[in-house]
Structure formats: C-alpha cells, structure tokens
Design an enzyme around this catalytic site. Sequence first.
Site, PDB file in Angstrom:
ATOM      1  N   HIS A  45      22.589 -19.039  92.916  1.00  0.00           N
ATOM      2  CA  HIS A  45      22.933 -19.431  94.291  1.00  0.00           C
ATOM      3  C   HIS A  45      22.133 -20.685  94.669  1.00  0.00           C
ATOM      4  CE1 HIS A  45      24.358 -19.066  98.315  1.00  0.00           C
ATOM      5  NE2 HIS A  45      23.207 -18.726  98.831  1.00  0.00           N
TER       6      HIS A  45
ATOM      7  N   ALA B 109      15.361  -9.247 111.451  1.00  0.00           N
ATOM      8  CA  ALA B 109      16.375  -9.152 112.514  1.00  0.00           C
ATOM      9  C   ALA B 109      16.671 -10.518 113.101  1.00  0.00           C
ATOM     10  CB  ALA B 109      15.902  -8.184 113.593  1.00  0.00           C
TER      11      ALA B 109
HETATM   12  N1  APR Z   1       8.937  -8.392 107.782  1.00  0.00           N
HETATM   13  C1  APR Z   1      10.026  -8.345 108.574  1.00  0.00           C
HETATM   14  N2  APR Z   1      10.621  -9.433 109.095  1.00  0.00           N
HETATM   15  C2  APR Z   1      10.092 -10.613 108.811  1.00  0.00           C
HETATM   16  C3  APR Z   1       8.939 -10.759 107.988  1.00  0.00           C
HETATM   17  C4  APR Z   1       8.358  -9.575 107.470  1.00  0.00           C
HETATM   18  N3  APR Z   1       7.272  -9.603 106.694  1.00  0.00           N
HETATM   19  N4  APR Z   1       8.667 -12.071 107.890  1.00  0.00           N
HETATM   20  C5  APR Z   1       9.590 -12.741 108.593  1.00  0.00           C
HETATM   21  N5  APR Z   1      10.455 -11.865 109.145  1.00  0.00           N
HETATM   22  C6  APR Z   1      11.602 -12.132 110.013  1.00  0.00           C
HETATM   23  C7  APR Z   1      11.354 -13.254 111.024  1.00  0.00           C
HETATM   24  O1  APR Z   1      10.564 -12.815 112.109  1.00  0.00           O
HETATM   25  C8  APR Z   1      12.786 -13.586 111.431  1.00  0.00           C
HETATM   26  O2  APR Z   1      13.195 -12.871 112.595  1.00  0.00           O
HETATM   27  O3  APR Z   1      12.712 -12.579 109.273  1.00  0.00           O
HETATM   28  C9  APR Z   1      13.625 -13.150 110.225  1.00  0.00           C
HETATM   29  C10 APR Z   1      14.403 -14.280 109.581  1.00  0.00           C
HETATM   30  O4  APR Z   1      15.362 -14.689 110.485  1.00  0.00           O
HETATM   31  P1  APR Z   1      15.774 -16.217 110.718  1.00  0.00           P
HETATM   32  O5  APR Z   1      14.543 -17.050 110.816  1.00  0.00           O
HETATM   33  O6  APR Z   1      16.754 -16.246 111.828  1.00  0.00           O
HETATM   34  O7  APR Z   1      16.465 -16.621 109.328  1.00  0.00           O
HETATM   35  P2  APR Z   1      17.934 -16.237 108.799  1.00  0.00           P
HETATM   36  O8  APR Z   1      18.858 -17.366 109.090  1.00  0.00           O
HETATM   37  O9  APR Z   1      18.321 -14.883 109.247  1.00  0.00           O
HETATM   38  O10 APR Z   1      17.659 -16.224 107.231  1.00  0.00           O
HETATM   39  C11 APR Z   1      16.810 -15.255 106.639  1.00  0.00           C
HETATM   40  O11 APR Z   1      18.135 -15.049 104.659  1.00  0.00           O
HETATM   41  O12 APR Z   1      20.041 -16.209 104.093  1.00  0.00           O
HETATM   42  C12 APR Z   1      18.668 -16.122 103.916  1.00  0.00           C
HETATM   43  O13 APR Z   1      17.927 -18.391 103.430  1.00  0.00           O
HETATM   44  C13 APR Z   1      17.929 -17.362 104.393  1.00  0.00           C
HETATM   45  O14 APR Z   1      15.827 -16.770 103.426  1.00  0.00           O
HETATM   46  C14 APR Z   1      16.567 -16.817 104.634  1.00  0.00           C
HETATM   47  C15 APR Z   1      16.848 -15.404 105.139  1.00  0.00           C
END
Ligand code: APR
Length: 308
Positions: free
Chosen positions: A175, A10
């Site tokens: 990608h 999220a």
């Molecule tokens: N289960 C659920 N959520 C998790 C877990 C897990 N095991 N591990 C990490 N997260 C959550 C984090 O807590 C964080 O809120 O995944 C979220 C990632 O969000 P952001 O850090 O804001 O990253 P974001 O920009 O959304 O990108 C996420 O998508 O586009 C790709 O390269 C990007 O790999 C990255 C992913």
Amino acid sequence: MNVKVSIVGAGMTGSTTAHWLAEREIADIVLVDVIEGMPQGKALDLLEAMPVIGKDVTITGSNDYAATAGSDIIILTAGLARKPGMSRDDLLAANAAIVRDATEKTMRLSPDAIYVVLTNPLDAMAYLTMRVSGLPPERVVGQAGILDSARMRAFVALELGVSVENVHCYVLGGHGDEMVPLTRFSNVAGIPLVDVMAPDRLAAIVERTRKGGGEIVSLLKTGSAYYAPAIAVTQMVDAILKDKHLIVDASAYLQGEYGLRDLFFGVPVQLGRKGVEKVIEYMLSEEERAAFKKSAQGVAENNLKLQL
Ligand code: APR
C-alpha cells in the site's frame, strides 16, 4: 447485540468507520482514543443518531482499553496521518510505537479477536500486529486493497461514463506508490480495460490510483483520506462477521504465495468468520511479477526497520 467491534483510534477514519458500521447494524461498537472525552463524545453523538435510522446498536466511547474486552474484531486505526509532502513510510517509527501498544493492550482483553489494521504504513503495521500479538496469520489482515481498487474503479467509471457497479479493478502489492494495479484483470462488464481504453488514458488512471492517497492529502492539507478507507474496512468487517467467504484485495501474511515470504502484502484473499481463509493466486505475467517484486522490496525494507 452479541457481537462487538472495537475501533482503536477515534479520529477521522475510526469515527467514520463507526458511522458506516452502525448503519449496517451488525455489531455493537466501542471507540477508544487517547484524547480525553473525544471518543465518548463521538460515540454519544452517533448513538443519538440511531433512533432516526432505526438501528439498535450500542456505541460506547472510552479512554480505557477495558471497554474493548471480549471483542470479536479489533480495528487498529490509531496513529498519525500523513501531511502534504509525507509518504506513508515517514509515519513508521511513530505509528509502530502506537500500534505495538494498542495490540498488547487489546490482546489481553480479547484473545479471540480478529485484527483489521488500517494504520500506515499499512503492510508494516499489519506485520507488527501479527508479530506482537503472536496470532496466527489468518487472524490479522490489513485494509488497503479494497480502497485502492475502489479508487481505480471510481476513476475508470468517470472516464468511461459507466456505473461504478460495472467496473471491476484489482490493485495488489504494497500500500504505497509502488502498488500494482492489475490492468490485465481489471474490466468493465467483463471486457478487459485494455480493450476499451486508450493506453495513455489507462496509464494515467494507473498513475492516479497509485498516488490516490497523496492527491487527497495535498487537497486536505491537515490529514489524509477517511471516507473511502472507512467504508473499505466496513466491507471487510461485514464479510468476516457474516462469514461471507468474500474475495477482496487486502494485505495478508504471505508464506510462499506469489514467491513471497514473511511479509504482509496486498493480494486477493477470501474473508470469513475465521479471518483470512485463503490467499488467491493469479497467474502473473513477467511484467506483473517484476512489479510485485519491486513493491515487495519496499515493504520488506519497512519490516526490517521495525527491528522485530
Ligand atoms: N491509542 C489510541 N488512540 C491513539 C493513540 C493511542 N496510543 N495514539 C494516537 N491515537 C489517536 C489520535 O488521538 C487520533 O484521534 O489516533 C487518532 C488518529 O486519527 P486522525 O489523526 O484523525 O487520523 P486518521 O485520518 O483517522 O488516520 C489514522 O489510519 O489510514 C490511516 O494513514 C492513516 O495512519 C493513519 C491512521
């Protein structure tokens, strides 16, 4: 609503996807994240926005996968995002553990779901999802091509001073920085780009498209792009739920198409209620084929690192 989309992760991309999806009123939405209170808070905030736009959508946040049970679509966007100087491939080990865990936990609760993967490195994470879940290839698809094509469309529209609606671009391949913008097929109102742009300007746009994600990472410094990735996945979810048979560029499992086998790779696919209905094959030139091969090599190397 009778349709449920769960978003694992999220963070920026996940919550922005929830936002775009809620506006379309096509499914109830569940946000799951490991950070306590965060998915609940974002879901509640978004839910409280719905009366203003008149959309009846249930939005729930949870730290427990139980909330995802019975989903029609699972979006995987949990994991680390890039920081300046990092390539998408640098995220592989950390994100593989997260994607594996999320796939195993969601599969048990939503055995009929279609998976749309966003976590990077994208093609490897989609491959991992398919292998870990044991799902047939049509039920797993990765989001990348709509985003990469949209970036190229935006740059062309800016350069030519025309509406983005008139610009059609096709960006295939893995990608990563070796992605393959197909300039020969890309066009403005049907006229090939190569006929309306000077070669050096077109080459500059191809280069900017390939590095489009990195350009944003270096500006943001603390994370990677999320508005465009989120709207791209929203278009895919919309096409699947409405059974639109929409042809878009996306990462799909190849079984001999384009001479490639046993990897997820950016190609034009037809999306409908069953997921990937078809992989569309272009007749590629020698040069385009060579670019595909180079890009596929990088993707295959990442897949090997997964040690599946
Ligand atoms: N289960 C659920 N959520 C998790 C877990 C897990 N095991 N591990 C990490 N997260 C959550 C984090 O807590 C964080 O809120 O995944 C979220 C990632 O969000 P952001 O850090 O804001 O990253 P974001 O920009 O959304 O990108 C996420 O998508 O586009 C790709 O390269 C990007 O790999 C990255 C992913």
